[in-house]
Structure formats: C-alpha cells, structure tokens
Design an enzyme around this catalytic site. Sequence first.
Site, short mmCIF file in Angstrom:
data_model
loop_
_atom_site.label_atom_id
_atom_site.label_comp_id
_atom_site.label_asym_id
_atom_site.label_seq_id
_atom_site.Cartn_x
_atom_site.Cartn_y
_atom_site.Cartn_z
N SER A 158 57.36 42.35 -2.85
CA SER A 158 57.24 42.19 -1.40
C SER A 158 57.07 43.54 -0.70
CB SER A 158 58.43 41.56 -0.84
OG SER A 158 58.50 41.42 0.42
N TYR A 171 66.93 39.63 -0.42
CA TYR A 171 65.68 39.40 -0.75
C TYR A 171 64.95 40.84 -0.96
CZ TYR A 171 60.60 37.99 -0.43
OH TYR A 171 59.31 37.86 -0.58
#
Length: 266
Positions: A158, A171
Amino acid sequence: MTTPPTSEGGGSPFPDTGRGVLVTGAARGLGRELALTFARNGDRVAVHHHSRPEEAAATLAALPGQGHVALRADLTEPERARALVAEAATALGGVDVLVNNAAVNLPHPPATTGFEEWVAAWRQHVDVNLLAAAHVSHQVAGRMIERGRGGRIVNVGSRGAHRGEPDHPAYGATKAALHALGQSLAVALAPYRIAVTSVAPGFFATERVAPRLEGAEGEALRAQSPFGRVGTAREVAEAVLWLASSAAEWSSGTVVDLNGASHLRS
C-alpha cells in the site's frame, strides 16, 4: 538437497502462461480482478476466500479457461495456511505464482479508540496482513524450490506504508512490514530463480469503496493525483501480471508505486 535452477545468457526459463496461480483474498474487489487477469492470460487460478463463499463462486464462474478452483481457508490459522497451499498445488498441478492479496483495513484512530479495541485491531491486522502472507509464502516457496523451475511471489502492499495512515495505523505498519518481508524473501530465494516483488497502490476504485467516490470525499480523493482521478483495480492487476512474468525477474526486491503520482518518494 535441491539444486537451484539455471539458465543460459541470464534469461529466465519461467513460463508466462499456463501457470498455477494462487491469489489470496480473491472473492471480490482487487482479488477478483487479479484472478480474472491471470485467467485471461491463460493461467489456472486458485481463488482463495475466507468468509465469502458466494462471491468466491461468482469469481470462479467468471474466469475464462479451464482448471480453476475456489478454496476456503482462515489464513490466521497457520495450519490452514499450510493446507491451503497443499490444496492449491494439488488442484493446479503446482503453484508457479503466489499473489498475497488478502488483507483487512479496519479504522482505529489512536486518539479515539479504546485500548481493548486497539489491541484487537492490531492483532487482526498483523495476523492477516503480515503473518498470513509470511506463512503462505513460506509454504509456496518450499514447493517452488522442490519443483526446481523458479517462481514468482507478488505482495499487494500500500501507499500507506510510505505516507502513513493516521486512522488506520496498523494497516500502514503491516503493509510496510509486508514490503520488507518481500525484500528479504527476494534475497533469500533468488538462488532458486524465485523473484519476489510488491506493489504499493494508492486509492483505487472497487465496488466496496464506490460510495466514497461520491460528493466532496470523491472530489478530494480524485484531487490527490495530478491526473484528477483514482486508480482502477485493472491497472493494479496488470502491474501484478507483469511482475509475475519472466521479463520481471530482474525487478525482484522492488516495491512498485501505483498511485498516479499522488505520493512521491525518493
């Protein structure tokens, strides 16, 4: 002892089609697009899911070609991760490509999240986003080494691993760790002609996030990129397909930014 595969002239003997491909978290969204992209390429795909059997069945039904399979496993359980790889290898005739796509992304802003919820969020993110990928990669790599024909592992990381995720810190942290895992595996597995790479997508459109693309929030998301739009799952999947190809062996260890110049790093 397994002898590392070799090839003359520095080229890779790794095939570009007709491969066995395991995609984790493939019931919907990017996972479904990844499965479709590899199937269109002529590969056989194992569609992994945990708790979405109907959506996984829909993904499986949409795949062109033959030899695909849907497999269910809770990857937070190490033995189920090991069993998934064994099941995929049996169904596909071997796993040539692994795409670590399964992930969770639950909000837990540190200023407003209670401690118990905070601990639970971190545990779930670590178990799914990092440990599951590590365990599946270990099992796939072992089988690739035994087969002696090389292989590809691509991690879906990400942009948040680089720019921070204030409302989703676990995350961002686990995706950064996934990138680091991929680089460590790239060095360790290169003697066996197994290339390991990662992609770091920015915001991209899927059915799950479609409501966020409406109104002011949608305008703000599109404004993050100088292209004035968000990415697509197809763009991410096509990059993963290339990283899984024979041409991408020399890219092993890289983290490819796919964010439309919305976040630049040196």
